[in-house]
Design an enzyme around this catalytic site. Sequence first.
Site, PDB file in Angstrom:
ATOM      1  CB  ALA A 134     -30.793  32.117   2.670  1.00  0.00           C
ATOM      2  CB  CYS A 141     -34.643  27.404  -2.860  1.00  0.00           C
ATOM      3  SG  CYS A 141     -35.657  28.210  -1.590  1.00  0.00           S
ATOM      4  CD  GLN A 178     -25.668  30.932  -3.367  1.00  0.00           C
ATOM      5  OE1 GLN A 178     -25.673  29.733  -3.620  1.00  0.00           O
ATOM      6  NE2 GLN A 178     -25.606  31.858  -4.327  1.00  0.00           N
ATOM      7  CB  SER A 179     -32.198  28.321  -0.146  1.00  0.00           C
ATOM      8  OG  SER A 179     -32.943  27.154   0.126  1.00  0.00           O
ATOM      9  CG  ASN A 180     -27.695  24.024   0.058  1.00  0.00           C
ATOM     10  OD1 ASN A 180     -26.974  24.253  -0.906  1.00  0.00           O
ATOM     11  ND2 ASN A 180     -27.336  24.299   1.308  1.00  0.00           N
TER      12      ASN A 180
END
Length: 328
Positions: free
Chosen positions: A73, A79, A75-77
Amino acid sequence: MNHQIFPKVQLGFFPTPVVELKNLSRLLGGPQIFMKRDDLSGLALGGNKTRKLEFILADALAQGCDSIITAGAVQSNHCRQTAAAAAKLSLDCHLVLGGEQPDTHTGNLLLDRLLGAQIHWAGGNRKGQDIPRIFEQLRAQDKKPYIVPYGGSNQLGALSFIHALDELNGQSESQSFSHIVFASSSGGTQAGLVLGKQISGQDYQIIGINIDKDSPGQTGYRQNLLNLIQQTAQLIGENTDFMPQDLILIDDYIGQGYAVIGDLEREAITLTAQYEGILLDPVYTGRAMGGLIDMIRNDKFSLHDKVLFWHTGGAPALFAYAEQLNLS
Ligand SMILES: *Cc1c(COP(=O)(O)O)cnc(C)c1O
């Protein structure tokens, strides 16, 4: 033991601390609450994906790959930690993020760019449906891409949480936890903890709080988790007699869906900040802590229980949710 023979690259700083949340216990009149601080794992603001990437990227290096592709997403942590790991290992990083390019880049997205990742916008496909296309593009450019699955949740990712439970078992604070509670979403964390518990013979209850109602793939999340437990056991040559009915995955706190912040998350984030000085995140740990607080209020624990909340990270996303926190 077989799970100890897998190579890894060092990306974080372990063991992460275990702390007791005395103020929160007192406020809730509940059991003792402890926290495993994987938000302090040390890689570009930390989180649970650091553990997974130590094993997954060791495999990428062993295969001679030069580029990493993963998805998440906006706001992916996962990524953000992958971008940091790729930077450290001198690998190109391609992130396939759900949605359209926003006007302002904040939180994890700001960090992804700072860390040098190349971002591909995927519209409604936030779970990596576009990865194969980018993989082929990179191959056509003579690159050697390596795909890190959504959330880092393959067998190697889950393996890292067998190691994490070994780590916890070796910490002096951790003698007799009765329950381990955490946010569960792509499954690597829960699958590893479930197997780690079996291998180490501990009798913690492993309680995943489901934070996302849409699971990746065709099967439901529960089935994905059971499959991952079996596949990971196979990878390390363990027999597992883990039964589907023994899986504890609580679906009661999904609210309005993935990454939609409500009163449950707002209260948990605020209480943990103001009583313990610890930052939770809006998407995962805020929801899981909200679930834990609700379970304590509904007497799901006895006063003699020792509950460990596994802080899986994510606080950088707070900045992207500033408005929804409704601070007056
Ligand atoms: C990815 C993530 C989780 C979920 O872990 P899974 O292993 O994907 O189930 C929980 N909390 C945070 C902050 C995360 O980034």
